[in-house]
Design an enzyme around this catalytic site. Sequence first.
Site, PDB file in Angstrom:
ATOM      1  N   HIS A 221       0.883  -1.192   0.000  1.00 38.08           N
ATOM      2  CA  HIS A 221       0.000   0.000   0.000  1.00 38.08           C
ATOM      3  C   HIS A 221       0.911   1.230   0.000  1.00 38.08           C
ATOM      4  O   HIS A 221       1.757   1.359  -0.868  1.00 38.08           O
ATOM      5  CB  HIS A 221      -0.920  -0.118   1.218  1.00 38.08           C
ATOM      6  CG  HIS A 221      -2.056   0.855   1.279  1.00 38.08           C
ATOM      7  ND1 HIS A 221      -2.437   1.661   0.243  1.00 38.08           N
ATOM      8  CD2 HIS A 221      -2.931   1.144   2.300  1.00 38.08           C
ATOM      9  CE1 HIS A 221      -3.479   2.399   0.600  1.00 38.08           C
ATOM     10  NE2 HIS A 221      -3.793   2.112   1.849  1.00 38.08           N
ATOM     11  N   HIS A 260      -1.904  -2.495  -9.792  1.00 41.49           N
ATOM     12  CA  HIS A 260      -2.907  -1.913  -8.907  1.00 41.49           C
ATOM     13  C   HIS A 260      -4.108  -2.837  -8.854  1.00 41.49           C
ATOM     14  O   HIS A 260      -4.473  -3.426  -9.874  1.00 41.49           O
ATOM     15  CB  HIS A 260      -3.337  -0.523  -9.400  1.00 41.49           C
ATOM     16  CG  HIS A 260      -4.038   0.268  -8.357  1.00 41.49           C
ATOM     17  ND1 HIS A 260      -5.388   0.145  -8.124  1.00 41.49           N
ATOM     18  CD2 HIS A 260      -3.563   1.152  -7.452  1.00 41.49           C
ATOM     19  CE1 HIS A 260      -5.712   0.949  -7.132  1.00 41.49           C
ATOM     20  NE2 HIS A 260      -4.630   1.566  -6.697  1.00 41.49           N
ATOM     21  N   ASP A 311       2.637   5.806  -7.066  1.00 40.61           N
ATOM     22  CA  ASP A 311       3.873   5.850  -6.280  1.00 40.61           C
ATOM     23  C   ASP A 311       5.125   5.909  -7.151  1.00 40.61           C
ATOM     24  O   ASP A 311       6.177   6.337  -6.684  1.00 40.61           O
ATOM     25  CB  ASP A 311       3.946   4.636  -5.343  1.00 40.61           C
ATOM     26  CG  ASP A 311       2.880   4.705  -4.276  1.00 40.61           C
ATOM     27  OD1 ASP A 311       2.609   5.814  -3.802  1.00 40.61           O
ATOM     28  OD2 ASP A 311       2.297   3.658  -3.941  1.00 40.61           O
TER      29      ASP A 311
END
Length: 375
Positions: A221, A260, A311
């Site tokens: 995460h 994802h 990210d």
Amino acid sequence: MTKSTSGAGGGLEGIVVGQTAVCTLDGRMSYRGYTIEDLAARAEYEEVAYLLLYGELPSAAGLQAFKSRLGAAAELPAPIIDTLRALPANTSMMDVMRTGSSMLAHFDADVADNGREANLRKTERLLARLPLVMAAKHRFDTGRTYADADPGRSLAANILRLVTDREPSREAEQAMNISLVLYAEHEFNASTFTARCVASTLADLHCAITAAIGALKGPLHGGANERVLEVLEEVGAPDNAESWIRDALARKVRIMGFGHRVYKDGDPRTVILTPVCRRLAEATGNQAMEQTADVIEKIIVADKKLPANVDWPSARLYYYLGLPVSLYTPLFVCARTAGWAAHAMEQYANNRLIRPSAEYTGPALRPFVPLAQRG
Ligand SMILES: CC(C)(COP(=O)(O)OP(=O)(O)OC[C@H]1O[C@@H](n2cnc3c(N)ncnc32)[C@H](O)[C@@H]1OP(=O)(O)O)[C@@H](O)C(=O)NCCC(=O)NCCS
């Protein structure tokens, strides 16, 4: 008694577990009806936090009043500063954020009040103070003293100033602002679902936020953004990138910043952040890292069909802003607190205890053997 399994491959994949008016990823990703493209291009993080918490964009006067309240709340109680100073220097910064959130509860007069007005007041204080917890611990770790935020500046500018002790350029402040807007909220991700589960027990908001910080720490995460930078630093020059990534993929290494659960064709946040990242790389002379990232991304997309998630560019962006890697996931905390709190308040407003069932896979019933008769 058992009704279903937890989604095709487990992990509740594809299972709708509740309703929300805060954010959707269906079609265009949006916060309360506004696309993230519009918000990232045109709104300050503070405006977006207000939107998430109050349900509507603020008027100019409403935003000013909100910022004044955040500015007035931007201070840490002395015992918290002392505790942060006393923590070991090598403590994980995500553990510091979790402890900080928990400690702030002890000094919040509204802590036990789960009413909406009290929760809004508590959230505003957390939004103002969690960045100070992060900055204070980092300043102590780097031999500096505690510094207060400047109430006249944006959250983005204050974070950059407090961490780097430098005056941020307009471009740096905008880049930080966009990353905070994009990290502010993301529907029923693991940490938000954690916050909602805690809120559903009618535990207080600080408990929900503290638990969510714990969930965000994991590398699958929020913790992924720190691992991204570790990978890029390990690869080093662009010339090493192809052999590094082909070898890693052959060894089935999970590459942080890719893939994802929801976005299988691409993460819209990555599309917004990548050009910002590119511009900042040029302005700060970091084009080599961008080239390394490009080589890695092209190969993962071509070979594994795994698109980069938010990210991937955000870690590079923070690096180009001169921020230490240990703060990347704590920065995510500072931004996501608005989303977590909006969800917790939505849960309190229409609550039913979240308590799913499990499919039992243990032994069938068997007779109890007294201790003396066991071998
Ligand atoms: C985010 C994540 C947990 C979501 O994955 P998921 O929906 O649970 O998908 P799975 O973990 O079941 O992966 C499906 C397949 O893709 C592969 N895969 C997924 N992400 C991968 C990655 N980042 N690198 C390499 N392979 C990956 C898995 O190994 C698996 O392959 P297999 O079917 O051959 O075993 C996963 O993509 C991941 O671990 N990414 C890296 C961590 C990260 O960047 N997290 C931040 C998310 S915003």
